[in-house]
Structures are given as C-alpha cells and as structure tokens.
Design an enzyme around this catalytic site. Structure first.
Site, PDB file in Angstrom:
ATOM      1  CG  HIS A  60      -0.360   0.063   2.533  1.00  0.00           C
ATOM      2  ND1 HIS A  60       0.522  -0.869   3.015  1.00  0.00           N
ATOM      3  CD2 HIS A  60      -0.501   0.991   3.526  1.00  0.00           C
ATOM      4  CE1 HIS A  60       0.884  -0.551   4.249  1.00  0.00           C
ATOM      5  NE2 HIS A  60       0.287   0.590   4.589  1.00  0.00           N
ATOM      6  CG  HIS A  62      -0.386   4.248   5.057  1.00  0.00           C
ATOM      7  ND1 HIS A  62      -1.067   3.284   5.759  1.00  0.00           N
ATOM      8  CD2 HIS A  62      -1.263   5.266   4.851  1.00  0.00           C
ATOM      9  CE1 HIS A  62      -2.309   3.703   5.969  1.00  0.00           C
ATOM     10  NE2 HIS A  62      -2.450   4.893   5.428  1.00  0.00           N
ATOM     11  CG  ASP A  64       4.601   3.200   7.414  1.00  0.00           C
ATOM     12  OD1 ASP A  64       3.670   3.517   6.652  1.00  0.00           O
ATOM     13  OD2 ASP A  64       4.473   2.325   8.290  1.00  0.00           O
ATOM     14  CG  HIS A  65       4.375   0.308   4.109  1.00  0.00           C
ATOM     15  ND1 HIS A  65       4.415  -1.038   4.378  1.00  0.00           N
ATOM     16  CD2 HIS A  65       3.865   0.901   5.227  1.00  0.00           C
ATOM     17  CE1 HIS A  65       3.934  -1.260   5.593  1.00  0.00           C
ATOM     18  NE2 HIS A  65       3.596  -0.098   6.122  1.00  0.00           N
ATOM     19  CG  HIS A 137      -3.683  -0.987   6.498  1.00  0.00           C
ATOM     20  ND1 HIS A 137      -3.561  -0.745   7.839  1.00  0.00           N
ATOM     21  CD2 HIS A 137      -2.843  -0.108   5.881  1.00  0.00           C
ATOM     22  CE1 HIS A 137      -2.682   0.243   8.021  1.00  0.00           C
ATOM     23  NE2 HIS A 137      -2.247   0.637   6.858  1.00  0.00           N
TER      24      HIS A 137
HETATM   25 ZN   LIG Z   1       2.834   0.784   7.907  1.00  0.00          ZN
HETATM   26 ZN   LIG Z   2      -0.226   1.431   6.509  1.00  0.00          ZN
END
Ligand SMILES: [Zn+2]
Ligand SMILES: [Zn+2]
Length: 304
Positions: A60, A62, A64-65, A137
């Site tokens: 996904h 976000h 942080d990814h 999520h």
């Molecule tokens: Zn995450």
């Molecule tokens: Zn996430």
C-alpha cells in the site's frame, strides 16, 4: 536457497532501533523487494542485500512503506543502471508510484514499469507464483505470497542403473514422468524410479492489516508467515481503529492458517528493540514465533 532479510521492521516512523517497512526476499540468486520505506537503500547496503533487483512489490502507499523508492531509484541511476525495473502495487499505482519516481528534477535513467495489481492476481514465474491477496487496512491494500511450484519427485540413480537405464537423457525423461524404451526392447516407467512430487515452499507477507480471512487463506500451510504486529494487547482498541493487528491477533492468524513459523514485524515505536511483551503474547497463542529485528535474515528450508 530461500531467505528473507528484514530491512525495516518498525511502524509509522523510523527509530534508532528500527527502520520503516522493507523486506527483501532472496531466492536462487534473485532478489525481490517488498515495500520500500524511507532509508531502505541504506539498509540494503548495511545488511548486504544487492542492488541487482528488478522488482519491488508495494502492499500500500502509506509513507512508511513508500518513501524509500525515490532515493533508491536515483542511486540505481547513478550506478548507470540500464536494466528495467518493475514496480507493482494495488490500485493507485500509476498515480502514486509515478509521482514517487518523478519527484525532483532528475530524469529517471532506466526504464521503470508500473503494474497495478489486485487481490486474486497471480504472477506466474518459472519456479514459483507471486499471489496477491486482500488485506484489511485501508481501501486498496494487498499482501503477497511467494508460492513455489511443486517439484519433481526424487530420482533414484542406483535403481536406474540396476534396471540398466543408461545415464543421460533417458534419466531426465523418466524423472519427468515418461516411460522410456531401452535398446534391448524393454520399457521402463517412472513408478519404480521417481518418488512422489515434493511440495515447494510458501512465504507470505501480510503488509499492514487487521487479522483477515484472506490472509489466513493465503497462508494456509505456509512455511513462513510474516505478519504485522504493530501493537500489544493493551492497544487492541487502537489496533482496530488504525487497521493494524496486535501480536496475539497475528499469532491467531498463524495458528488458524497452520503455518510452520511466524515472524512479527511492523512494530510500533513504543516497544523496545526486542519487544518481549509482544513475543510473549504471540507465543502464548502460537509458539513458533519470533519478532523481527532490522538486519535479521531468516532461512526458509524445505519441510522435508
Ligand atoms: Zn505501515
Ligand atoms: Zn499502513
């Protein structure tokens, strides 16, 4: 050889102990990257993961990814890369990954293809498939499973010699299940020479998710499940609100799926490097659990 190297095992933002999400998978000389949080390229250097990868799979978008992909691509360009790179991700891939690639004033130096995937998609390869499954999520988030193909049964060379089958192409044909004719007129079948087909290995990466039946289904009987465990049980309500899992919930998924081993990752910054409370919670439900740490490599042997 099949192994995973955890490049980043923290949730949301980097800490001294944990970088944000990225997981590299090494298989027979090939490297696949799953998620690419900020700073992933430096983690790759630090932990000896080569830059010769050609595919990155995003669960996904976000931050942080995702945020590491821009810098990684710039570095690959500086290394005079010419080989193409493919980025895979759920809905929104073209817009979001396209923006990440084009951020800044440099032009990308090598071809980058963006491929949008959805739950149920399957990317067939020579020796394995990448299977995409739904997660819970946010809208349009997915997880990935690497599912090796079933291998041929074990070939018995002693028995082949006893039966007078000359070493060479006939052995290969027998191994693949054919019946072969010998020069002396006899025919020999594989039943006596080749064991039962042997299952391949399955490795599953949940990405960020609540416990979800699709993850259980994808992980059914898997050799290794990498499941997020952002929180401990004391934050169960927060896990629900934010679309994450607790350690015990992740262990419940592993138990239900009947996996061989569970690795917890995506650990909230509130926990220490070893996160003993998360480990204890999970092991109470599923004993074959460890908590990932940055730089940790986990080998995935064949079950036999
Ligand atoms: Zn995450
Ligand atoms: Zn996430």
């Amino acid at each position: 050889m099949l192994s995973l190297t955890f490049l980043g095992t923290g949730a949301a933002c980097p800490t001294v102990d944990r970088n944000v999400a990225a997981l590299s998978l090494q298989r027979e000389g090939e490297t696949l990257l799953f998620d690419c949080g900020e700073g992933s390229q430096r983690q790759m250097m630090r932990y000896g993961v080569g830059f010769s990868l050609s595919e990155i799979f995003f669960t996904h978008y976000h931050a942080d990814h995702l945020l590491g992909v821009t810098g990684l691509l710039r570095t690959l360009g500086l290394q005079d890369r010419t080989a193409p790179l493919t980025l895979y991700g759920p809905r929104g891939a073209q817009r979001i990954l396209g923006a990440a690639i084009n951020l800044g004033i440099e032009r990308n130096q090598f071809p980058v293809e963006i491929v949008e995937l959805g739950p149920g998609d399957r990317l067939p390869r020579d020796e394995y498939d990448i299977v995409v499954f739904e997660t819970d999520h946010r809208a349009d988030t997915v997880g990935y499973a690497l599912v090796e193909h079933t291998r041929l049964g074990r070939f018995d060379p002693e028995r082949a010699r006893e039966l007078g089958v000359p070493e060479g192409p006939l052995w290969g044909r027998l191994h693949r299940g054919e019946t072969v004719a010998l020069d002396d007129g006899r025919s020999v079948g594989p039943h006596d020479l080749v064991g039962a087909p042997r299952p391949g290995r399955t490795v599953v990466y949940s990405g960020d998710t609540r416990p979800h039946p699709a993850v259980v289904e994808a992980a059914r009987g898997a050799d290794l499940l990498v499941h997020e465990a952002t929180f401990g049980g004391e934050e169960a309500a927060r896990a629900r609100e934010t679309g994450h899992s607790t350690a015990a919930e992740a262990a419940g998924v592993a138990r239900e799926a009947g996996v061989r081993r569970l690795v917890l990752t995506h650990i909230s910054p509130r926990y220490t490097r070893d996160a003993p409370e998360l480990l204890a919670e999970a092991r109470a439900v599923f004993p074959e659990t460890i908590v990932a740490r940055d730089g940790m490599t986990v080998e995935v042997p064949f079950a036999e």
